[in-house]
Design an enzyme around this catalytic site. Structure first.
Site, PDB file in Angstrom:
ATOM      1  CD  GLU A 174      -2.910  -1.311   0.233  1.00 37.83           C
ATOM      2  OE1 GLU A 174      -2.897  -0.493  -0.706  1.00 37.83           O
ATOM      3  OE2 GLU A 174      -3.707  -2.250   0.311  1.00 37.83           O
ATOM      4  CG  HIS A 176      -4.476   0.246   5.626  1.00 38.19           C
ATOM      5  ND1 HIS A 176      -5.834   0.453   5.494  1.00 38.19           N
ATOM      6  CD2 HIS A 176      -4.239  -1.002   5.140  1.00 38.19           C
ATOM      7  CE1 HIS A 176      -6.383  -0.629   4.946  1.00 38.19           C
ATOM      8  NE2 HIS A 176      -5.440  -1.520   4.729  1.00 38.19           N
ATOM      9  CG  HIS A 184      -9.434  -2.980   2.484  1.00 32.73           C
ATOM     10  ND1 HIS A 184      -8.710  -3.297   1.360  1.00 32.73           N
ATOM     11  CD2 HIS A 184      -8.526  -3.014   3.501  1.00 32.73           C
ATOM     12  CE1 HIS A 184      -7.454  -3.537   1.694  1.00 32.73           C
ATOM     13  NE2 HIS A 184      -7.316  -3.363   2.989  1.00 32.73           N
TER      14      HIS A 184
HETATM   15  P1  13P Z   1       0.797  -5.412   3.127  1.00 31.86           P
HETATM   16  O1  13P Z   1       1.133  -6.721   3.811  1.00 31.86           O
HETATM   17  O2  13P Z   1       1.380  -5.334   1.749  1.00 31.86           O
HETATM   18  O3  13P Z   1       1.158  -4.240   4.004  1.00 31.86           O
HETATM   19  O4  13P Z   1      -0.783  -5.373   2.911  1.00 31.86           O
HETATM   20  C1  13P Z   1      -1.669  -5.462   3.991  1.00 31.86           C
HETATM   21  C2  13P Z   1      -2.956  -4.779   3.751  1.00 31.86           C
HETATM   22  O5  13P Z   1      -3.639  -4.428   4.691  1.00 31.86           O
HETATM   23  C3  13P Z   1      -3.388  -4.524   2.359  1.00 31.86           C
HETATM   24  O6  13P Z   1      -4.397  -3.567   2.320  1.00 31.86           O
HETATM   25 ZN    ZN Z   2      -5.599  -3.526   4.165  1.00 31.36          ZN
END
Ligand code: 13P
Ligand code: ZN
Length: 273
Positions: A116, A139, A210
Site C-alpha cells: 500500500e 492503515h 476493507h
Molecule cells: P501489506 O502486507 O502489503 O502491508 O498489505 C496489507 C494490507 O492491509 C493490504 O491492504
Molecule cells: Zn488492508
C-alpha cells in the site's frame, strides 16, 4: 553511533503494531504504517550515506524526494514486529525523481515495503500540504468499523453523523468527519490517488469493506483517531438492531464543538430550530 534498536521511532513502531494486533484490528499481514522521520534523528543511528539496495516504487512522488520513512514490510504480520523489527520494518529514503526508495535499514530477509505504499506516500504528500507537521499514515482493518460498512449507508455525511452520535467525544476528536471510498482494488496507484484526494479534507478515510486510513502529526494522534472511530462503530454495532431510546442531539454536539473550540464539518449537523 547509537543502537537503532533503541531508537524512539523503532520503539513507537513496535508498540503501535503490537497494540493494533492485540485489538484485533490487524490479522495476519493486515494493516501498514509509514512514519516520516527527521533526517538528523535517523543519522544518530544509521550511516545515511549507505544504501543497502534501491527499490522502484512504481509511481512518482517528487515532493517527497529526500524524505526518510520507517515503513512496515509487505506480507509481514503486526504480531511479529516487536520481536524482529529489522525483518518486519524498513527505513527508506525517497530518491531519483520520487520513483525510487533507497533502503537504509531493515527488510532483512530481502523483503520490501507495504504493497500500500502508493496510498501511504500519496497521502503523506497531500497531508503535508494541508498540515506541514503531519508525520504518520496508518492503515488498519478494525473489526467494528468494517462490520458497520456492511449495514450502514456508505454516505460520508450520514456515516460521520452516526459515528458522532455514538460517543460524546467523537465530534471533538474528528470534527472533520470521515471520508469514504467505495470498494476499490487495494495496493494500486488508483486507490492511492483516490485516498490522497480525500485527505485534502479528511484525516480519516474508510476503504469500504476493507479498512481505514488515518493521518496525523504523531503516532498517538493517528492511532487515537482510528481508535475513536472504532469505539463509535462498536457502540453502533452493539445497538443498531435494538430500539434507540436515547441519543446525543445535534445541538449538544454543537455545544461540545464550541466548548472545545473545534470547527465541525459543514452540512452534517441539523441545527435548525
Ligand atoms: P501489506 O502486507 O502489503 O502491508 O498489505 C496489507 C494490507 O492491509 C493490504 O491492504
Ligand atoms: Zn488492508
Amino acid at each position: 553511533m547509537k543502537d537503532i534498536m533503541t531508537a524512539p521511532f523503532v520503539e513507537e513502531m513496535k508498540s503501535t503494531t503490537a497494540n493494533m494486533y492485540r485489538l484485533g484490528w490487524d490479522e495476519r499481514n493486515g494493516g501498514n504504517i509509514s512514519y516520516l522521520l527527521d533526517e538528523k534523528a535517523v543519522a544518530e543511528y544509521l550511516d545515511i550515506s549507505k544504501v543497502i539496495r534501491k527499490i522502484p516504487i512504481g509511481f512518482k512522488v517528487p515532493s517527497l524526494v529526500g524524505k526518510i520513512f520507517i515503513v512496515t514490510g509487505t506480507g509481514k504480520y503486526f504480531k511479529n514486529v516487536a520481536a524482529d523489527p529489522e525483518t518486519n520494518l524498513g527505513i527508506i529514503r525517497i530518491a531519483g525523481d520520487g520513483d525510487v526508495a533507497e533502503l537504509l535499514w531493515g527488510y532483512k530477509d530481502g523483503g520490501k515495503f507495504t504493497s500500500e505504499l502508493p496510498s501511504h506516500l500519496m497521502c503523506h504528500a497531500q497531508r503535508l500540504k494541508v498540515d506541514p507537521e503531519n508525520r504518520v499514515v496508518m492503515h488498519s482493518h478494525p473489526t467494528n468499523t468494517l462490520a458497520m460498512n456492511f449495514v450502514h449507508e456508505l454516505d460520508e455525511k450520514k456515516f460521520t453523523h452516526t459515528l458522532w452520535e455514538m460517543c460524546t467525544e467523537c465530534v471533538v476528536v474528528f470534527p472533520d468527519g470521515v471520508g469514504i471510498l467505495p470498494w476499490m482494488l487495494c495496493g494500486t496507484n488508483s486507490i492511492g490517488e483516490a485516498t490522497a484526494k480525500k485527505m485534502k479534507e479528511f484525516r480519516l478515510v474508510i476503504w469500504a469493506m476493507h479498512g481505514i486510513y488515518g493521518a496525523g502529526k504523531t503516532m498517538d494522534e493517528t492511532f487515537g483517531l482510528i481508535e475513536t472511530v472504532e469505539k463509535a462503530a462498536q457502540i453502533y454495532m452493539l445497538t443498531c438492531n435494538r430500539p434507540r431510546i436515547n441519543t446525543i442531539k445535534d445541538s449538544e454536539m454543537k455545544e461540545l464543538a464550541d466548548l472545545f473550540g473545534v470547527r465541525v464539518r459543514d452540512g452534517i449537523l441539523d441545527l435548525a430550530e
